[in-house]
Write a protein that holds these residues in place. Structure first.
Motif, PDB file in Angstrom:
ATOM      1  N   MET A   1       0.831  -1.185   0.000  1.00 25.73           N
ATOM      2  CA  MET A   1       0.000   0.000   0.000  1.00 25.73           C
ATOM      3  C   MET A   1       0.873   1.246   0.000  1.00 25.73           C
ATOM      4  SD  MET A   1      -1.322   0.249   3.951  1.00 25.73           S
ATOM      5  CE  MET A   1      -1.885   1.925   3.739  1.00 25.73           C
ATOM      6  N   ALA A   2       0.343   2.326  -0.567  1.00 31.84           N
ATOM      7  CA  ALA A   2       0.993   3.629  -0.505  1.00 31.84           C
ATOM      8  C   ALA A   2       0.256   4.448   0.546  1.00 31.84           C
ATOM      9  CB  ALA A   2       0.934   4.314  -1.861  1.00 31.84           C
ATOM     10  N   LEU A   3       0.983   4.853   1.578  1.00 33.26           N
ATOM     11  CA  LEU A   3       0.412   5.685   2.642  1.00 33.26           C
ATOM     12  C   LEU A   3       0.981   7.081   2.484  1.00 33.26           C
ATOM     13  CD1 LEU A   3       0.174   4.640   6.400  1.00 33.26           C
ATOM     14  CD2 LEU A   3       0.422   6.999   5.658  1.00 33.26           C
ATOM     15  N   ILE A   4       0.103   8.066   2.306  1.00 30.40           N
ATOM     16  CA  ILE A   4       0.527   9.437   2.037  1.00 30.40           C
ATOM     17  C   ILE A   4       0.079  10.345   3.177  1.00 30.40           C
ATOM     18  CG2 ILE A   4       0.496  11.327   0.377  1.00 30.40           C
ATOM     19  CD1 ILE A   4      -0.695   9.248  -1.646  1.00 30.40           C
ATOM     20  N   ALA A   5       1.018  11.129   3.703  1.00 29.71           N
ATOM     21  CA  ALA A   5       0.691  12.136   4.722  1.00 29.71           C
ATOM     22  C   ALA A   5       1.286  13.459   4.269  1.00 29.71           C
ATOM     23  CB  ALA A   5       1.251  11.736   6.084  1.00 29.71           C
ATOM     24  N   LEU A   6       0.455  14.474   4.117  1.00 29.99           N
ATOM     25  CA  LEU A   6       0.928  15.778   3.662  1.00 29.99           C
ATOM     26  C   LEU A   6       1.231  16.721   4.819  1.00 29.99           C
ATOM     27  CD1 LEU A   6      -1.360  16.343   0.548  1.00 29.99           C
ATOM     28  CD2 LEU A   6       0.944  15.426   0.658  1.00 29.99           C
ATOM     29  N   SER A   7       0.740  16.390   5.995  1.00 28.26           N
ATOM     30  CA  SER A   7       1.024  17.188   7.194  1.00 28.26           C
ATOM     31  C   SER A   7       1.596  16.251   8.248  1.00 28.26           C
ATOM     32  CB  SER A   7      -0.257  17.860   7.713  1.00 28.26           C
ATOM     33  OG  SER A   7      -0.011  18.568   8.911  1.00 28.26           O
ATOM     34  N   VAL A   8       2.799  16.547   8.737  1.00 27.34           N
ATOM     35  CA  VAL A   8       3.471  15.598   9.625  1.00 27.34           C
ATOM     36  C   VAL A   8       4.049  16.266  10.878  1.00 27.34           C
ATOM     37  CG1 VAL A   8       4.032  13.969   7.780  1.00 27.34           C
ATOM     38  CG2 VAL A   8       5.634  15.814   8.301  1.00 27.34           C
ATOM     39  N   ARG A   9       3.706  17.513  11.109  1.00 28.93           N
ATOM     40  CA  ARG A   9       4.228  18.189  12.296  1.00 28.93           C
ATOM     41  C   ARG A   9       3.322  17.937  13.497  1.00 28.93           C
ATOM     42  NH1 ARG A   9       8.312  21.510  10.529  1.00 28.93           N
ATOM     43  NH2 ARG A   9       8.144  22.322   8.392  1.00 28.93           N
ATOM     44  N   GLY A  10       3.874  18.074  14.694  1.00 30.51           N
ATOM     45  CA  GLY A  10       3.086  17.988  15.912  1.00 30.51           C
ATOM     46  C   GLY A  10       2.385  16.654  16.078  1.00 30.51           C
ATOM     47  N   ALA A  11       1.096  16.724  16.443  1.00 31.43           N
ATOM     48  CA  ALA A  11       0.328  15.522  16.743  1.00 31.43           C
ATOM     49  C   ALA A  11       0.166  14.608  15.527  1.00 31.43           C
ATOM     50  CB  ALA A  11      -1.040  15.902  17.299  1.00 31.43           C
ATOM     51  N   MET A  12       0.130  15.193  14.324  1.00 32.65           N
ATOM     52  CA  MET A  12       0.011  14.361  13.126  1.00 32.65           C
ATOM     53  C   MET A  12       1.222  13.439  12.980  1.00 32.65           C
ATOM     54  SD  MET A  12      -2.790  14.606  11.440  1.00 32.65           S
ATOM     55  CE  MET A  12      -4.222  15.663  11.216  1.00 32.65           C
ATOM     56  N   GLY A  13       2.395  13.988  13.234  1.00 32.45           N
ATOM     57  CA  GLY A  13       3.606  13.176  13.171  1.00 32.45           C
ATOM     58  C   GLY A  13       3.623  12.105  14.245  1.00 32.45           C
ATOM     59  N   GLN A  14       3.138  12.450  15.435  1.00 30.15           N
ATOM     60  CA  GLN A  14       3.075  11.478  16.523  1.00 30.15           C
ATOM     61  C   GLN A  14       2.102  10.345  16.185  1.00 30.15           C
ATOM     62  OE1 GLN A  14       1.994  14.013  19.804  1.00 30.15           O
ATOM     63  NE2 GLN A  14       4.061  14.824  20.041  1.00 30.15           N
ATOM     64  N   TYR A  15       0.999  10.692  15.558  1.00 32.03           N
ATOM     65  CA  TYR A  15       0.009   9.690  15.126  1.00 32.03           C
ATOM     66  C   TYR A  15       0.655   8.731  14.128  1.00 32.03           C
ATOM     67  CZ  TYR A  15      -4.874   8.264  14.015  1.00 32.03           C
ATOM     68  OH  TYR A  15      -6.060   7.580  13.859  1.00 32.03           O
ATOM     69  N   LEU A  16       1.375   9.281  13.155  1.00 26.84           N
ATOM     70  CA  LEU A  16       2.044   8.431  12.161  1.00 26.84           C
ATOM     71  C   LEU A  16       3.033   7.477  12.814  1.00 26.84           C
ATOM     72  CD1 LEU A  16       2.895  10.737   9.117  1.00 26.84           C
ATOM     73  CD2 LEU A  16       1.404   8.735   9.105  1.00 26.84           C
ATOM     74  N   GLU A  17       3.829   8.006  13.747  1.00 27.26           N
ATOM     75  CA  GLU A  17       4.823   7.170  14.424  1.00 27.26           C
ATOM     76  C   GLU A  17       4.167   6.043  15.215  1.00 27.26           C
ATOM     77  OE1 GLU A  17       8.558   8.743  16.145  1.00 27.26           O
ATOM     78  OE2 GLU A  17       7.540  10.674  15.972  1.00 27.26           O
ATOM     79  N   ALA A  18       2.979   6.303  15.738  1.00 26.35           N
ATOM     80  CA  ALA A  18       2.283   5.279  16.517  1.00 26.35           C
ATOM     81  C   ALA A  18       1.647   4.221  15.626  1.00 26.35           C
ATOM     82  CB  ALA A  18       1.211   5.941  17.394  1.00 26.35           C
ATOM     83  N   LEU A  19       1.165   4.630  14.457  1.00 21.42           N
ATOM     84  CA  LEU A  19       0.400   3.734  13.591  1.00 21.42           C
ATOM     85  C   LEU A  19       1.258   2.953  12.589  1.00 21.42           C
ATOM     86  CD1 LEU A  19      -2.375   2.730  12.505  1.00 21.42           C
ATOM     87  CD2 LEU A  19      -2.408   4.771  11.037  1.00 21.42           C
ATOM     88  N   VAL A  20       2.143   3.640  11.890  1.00 24.11           N
ATOM     89  CA  VAL A  20       2.849   3.045  10.748  1.00 24.11           C
ATOM     90  C   VAL A  20       3.664   1.799  11.100  1.00 24.11           C
ATOM     91  CG1 VAL A  20       4.631   3.453   8.997  1.00 24.11           C
ATOM     92  CG2 VAL A  20       2.843   5.159   9.386  1.00 24.11           C
ATOM     93  N   PRO A  21       4.465   1.806  12.174  1.00 30.60           N
ATOM     94  CA  PRO A  21       5.257   0.590  12.451  1.00 30.60           C
ATOM     95  C   PRO A  21       4.405  -0.661  12.629  1.00 30.60           C
ATOM     96  CG  PRO A  21       6.111   2.437  13.716  1.00 30.60           C
ATOM     97  CD  PRO A  21       4.824   2.899  13.105  1.00 30.60           C
ATOM     98  N   HIS A  22       3.232  -0.532  13.252  1.00 30.85           N
ATOM     99  CA  HIS A  22       2.354  -1.694  13.446  1.00 30.85           C
ATOM    100  C   HIS A  22       1.808  -2.183  12.103  1.00 30.85           C
ATOM    101  CE1 HIS A  22       2.393  -1.711  17.787  1.00 30.85           C
ATOM    102  NE2 HIS A  22       2.098  -0.436  17.821  1.00 30.85           N
ATOM    103  N   ILE A  23       1.390  -1.252  11.253  1.00 29.79           N
ATOM    104  CA  ILE A  23       0.867  -1.640   9.943  1.00 29.79           C
ATOM    105  C   ILE A  23       1.960  -2.298   9.104  1.00 29.79           C
ATOM    106  CG2 ILE A  23      -0.094  -0.781   7.770  1.00 29.79           C
ATOM    107  CD1 ILE A  23      -1.434   1.433   9.329  1.00 29.79           C
ATOM    108  N   ALA A  24       3.162  -1.725   9.190  1.00 25.98           N
ATOM    109  CA  ALA A  24       4.274  -2.227   8.374  1.00 25.98           C
ATOM    110  C   ALA A  24       4.753  -3.600   8.808  1.00 25.98           C
ATOM    111  CB  ALA A  24       5.431  -1.225   8.409  1.00 25.98           C
ATOM    112  N   ASN A  25       4.322  -4.054   9.977  1.00 23.78           N
ATOM    113  CA  ASN A  25       4.636  -5.424  10.406  1.00 23.78           C
ATOM    114  C   ASN A  25       3.772  -6.450   9.682  1.00 23.78           C
ATOM    115  OD1 ASN A  25       6.676  -4.826  12.223  1.00 23.78           O
ATOM    116  ND2 ASN A  25       5.282  -4.585  13.953  1.00 23.78           N
ATOM    117  N   SER A  26       2.651  -5.991   9.125  1.00 22.99           N
ATOM    118  CA  SER A  26       1.717  -6.918   8.469  1.00 22.99           C
ATOM    119  C   SER A  26       1.592  -6.702   6.970  1.00 22.99           C
ATOM    120  CB  SER A  26       0.322  -6.790   9.102  1.00 22.99           C
ATOM    121  OG  SER A  26       0.352  -7.121  10.479  1.00 22.99           O
ATOM    122  N   LEU A  27       1.868  -5.487   6.516  1.00 23.00           N
ATOM    123  CA  LEU A  27       1.701  -5.152   5.107  1.00 23.00           C
ATOM    124  C   LEU A  27       2.963  -4.480   4.575  1.00 23.00           C
ATOM    125  CD1 LEU A  27      -1.835  -3.461   5.331  1.00 23.00           C
ATOM    126  CD2 LEU A  27      -1.369  -5.834   4.698  1.00 23.00           C
TER     127      LEU A  27
END
Length: 345
Positions: A1-27
């Protein structure tokens, strides 16, 4: 899958860091993000693109169709089974991408963080104006709260899934210290925006008159009138007006007896879960997504735009034992995302 984030500062970046590693373990995840994002992405494959260092420069780049085409070609080259847009659904590049996607017909999924745009923010206003074109053409839309199902339908969404906001409290809990004691304080933590009701909080603080000290912590610009009230009452207010490092966030939550969210409008927030993880009860305005988020952590809801009710709520919340829902950790939340992705391939 292609996951695109156009805003990555502050809480958005923290959300990505929390979510992406778990998803990348399966996909197999190809993460497309601005080149200033430096967060942990686990096994995901990183694809950087340039955006401006300032918002005006970023807007200039986001209006450039040639740069949009270059990034789109990179997305298509990885041959994704689906495209997941994490944020920025109304940004100009996404309008181009949605048109070009008609030629390749890759399933396009979107997280809609703010079904109701926050008032007083130019980026939110522009995003809200242009996103309907994209939302109507997406295969599925993710929102964080059932409170916004009807709003999202009215925007033209074909299919809607509700996955609650996950907790990234762990990133702050690692800095917890045993020598920090609770104080008689109420903590507001987050970016300082007009819609978050800082003016209501300051009036409530003046009513409390130091009985419970109000700590206001986060980046953003306060109006001079509010800043004057804070500076003139150092026994009532404590201000930390900058982007706080995670260790400082942990310190403030350990000091706090109450977490206060006096918002005038709310879609979703990570703060209630962070507070609950630190054992801090929450009092918040009865608006938007808070109608689900606050009862979930055993907090108190008060009428919005009411300093008297907020002051009473802060006093009542002291001593309440919050509930921390472990099922909202990203270890579990990520499984819901993965199921959503698989269902839409």
């Amino acid at each position: 899958m292609a996951l695109i984030a156009l805003s990555v500062r502050g809480a958005m970046g923290q959300y990505l860091e929390a979510l992406v590693p778990h998803i990348a373990n399966s996909l197999e995840v190809h993460l497309f993000v601005p080149n200033h994002f430096k967060g942990d992405i686990g096994n995901a494959i990183l694809h950087n693109f340039p955006t401006g260092e300032t918002k005006p420069k970023a807007l200039f780049k986001l209006l450039n169709p040639f740069l949009a085409k270059k990034i789109w070609n990179e997305i298509v080259e990885v041959k994704p089974n689906l495209i997941y847009l994490f944020n920025g659904e109304g940004y100009p590049w996404v309008l181009f991408w949605m048109v070009w996607n008609t030629k390749v017909s890759i399933p396009f999924l979107i997280t809609l963080h703010d079904p109701e745009p926050h008032p007083g923010n130019l980026w939110e206003f522009l995003n809200g104006k242009f996103r309907k074109f994209v939302i109507k053409r997406a295969k599925s839309i993710h929102i964080h709260s059932n409170q916004f199902l009807e709003t999202t339908k009215q925007l033209g969404a074909k299919d809607i899934i509700v996955i609650p906001h996950g907790s990234f409290a762990d990133r702050f809990l690692q800095y917890k210290q045993n020598n920090i004691k609770r104080e008689n304080t109420a903590l507001f933590f987050g970016r300082l925006e007009a819609y978050k009701g800082i003016d209501i909080l300051i009036e409530a603080g003046l009513l409390l008159n130091g009985k419970i000290k109000i700590i206001i912590a986060g980046p953003g610009k306060l109006p001079p009138t509010l800043l004057d009230k804070i500076n003139q009452n150092p026994t009532i207010f404590e201000l930390h007006n900058y982007f706080l490092p995670d260790s400082k966030v942990a310190e403030l939550f350990q000091r706090a007896s109450v977490c206060v969210l006096p918002y005038k409008q709310a879609t979703q927030s990570a703060v209630p879960l962070i507070a609950a993880a630190f054992g801090v009860p929450v009092v918040a305005s009865a608006v938007g997504g808070f109608l689900e988020d606050i009862p979930r952590v055993g907090g108190l809801l008060v009428p919005p735009n009411d300093p008297v009710a907020l002051a009473k709520g802060i006093e009542q919340a002291v001593g309440i034992t919050p509930v921390y829902p472990h099922k909202l950790s990203f270890l579990y939340i990520s499984k819901q995302f993965i199921n959503w992705f698989k269902e839409n391939v």
